[in-house]
Design an enzyme around this catalytic site. Structure first.
Site: not given
Length: 259
Positions: A102, A189, A212
């Protein structure tokens, strides 16, 4: 269609799960491994510059998440130039033999938005060196197509800034990227909760990457399960072909023949 028949392929590798999870921000490797199992993910991203994957004298992620069962996707988190990113991934290939990687090249620390000029430069070099780069990018259909032409095996537009949990801020551009791409498209994201993951899949994305949203949940394992189900539900909704939207009400039961 059975659940297992709906697979996706990147760089010749085929996967059933469309959820990719990260390996940062967890309280320890054990919790991280448990979250990966709960999520059903078959790919985990690993920040080469931040996570020990090769020093046997220190705690190693590979002791908890078996690279023989889970595909490791080394990433260039924390790199701000093409040269940094290229050097990082060369080291990853030396350490673990990884070529599916990535790529992310950040423009600044405050927003963590990608620097597309440096990202494109790195993508071209890595592709020529035999890497298969999955590339983090802005939610711009032109930039996504340029990356594809430069050798990206997947494009990964942000839904919102990294770690923000804001959800997909521009559904229009994500849909345009999906419509124009000949490689897998994964939202990377900005996902904060399960509904965000479902939206990404309903837009036709091949998958979703998050870290997250699971790691910072009060109950990471339950959130990991929720994300797995959301990705599956969103994918089913996309494949089923949703109803059209209308400006006014349309009764579910016919009005003709009322008693």
């Amino acid at each position: 269609m059975t659940e297992t028949s709906d697979t996706w392929t990147v760089a010749g590798r085929t996967f059933t799960s469309r959820l990719i999870v990260g390996t940062g921000k967890y309280k320890d490797f054990a919790q991280n491994a448990a979250a990966v199992e709960a999520s059903g993910a078959e790919i985990v991203t690993v920040a080469v510059r931040r996570v020990n994957i090769s020093d046997p004298s220190a705690p190693m992620l590979t002791d908890f998440i078996d690279p023989g069962k889970i595909t490791y996707l080394p990433n260039t988190a924390g790199c701000f130039t093409a040269d940094e990113a290229i050097r990082t991934l060369r080291l990853a290939r030396e350490a673990g033999g990884w070529d599916l990687v990535k790529l992310e090249v950040l423009g600044e620390a405050r927003t963590l938005y990608p620097d597309m000029r440096e990202t494109l430069k790195a993508c071209e070099v890595l592709a020529k060196e035999g890497f298969a780069p999955m590339v983090y990018c802005v939610d711009d259909p032109i930039a996504a197509k340029q990356l594809e032409e430069a050798g990206a095996v997947a494009v990964m537009p942000l839904g919102a800034p990294i770690g923000s949990g804001l959800g997909i801020q521009n559904r229009v551009t994500i849909r345009l990227i999906v419509e124009g791409a000949n490689v897998p498209v994964l939202v990377d994201a900005g996902v904060g909760t399960a509904s965000d993951a479902a939206v990404a899949m309903e837009l036709g994305c091949d998958g979703v990457l998050m870290n997250t949203a699971i790691a910072e949940a009060k109950d990471p394992l339950r959130m990991a399960r929720a994300m797995r189900l959301a990705v599956e539900a969103g994918r089913d909704a996309y494949l089923s072909g949703r109803m059209g939207t209308r400006k006014y009400a349309d009764p579910s039961s016919p009005l003709a023949g009322l008693i």
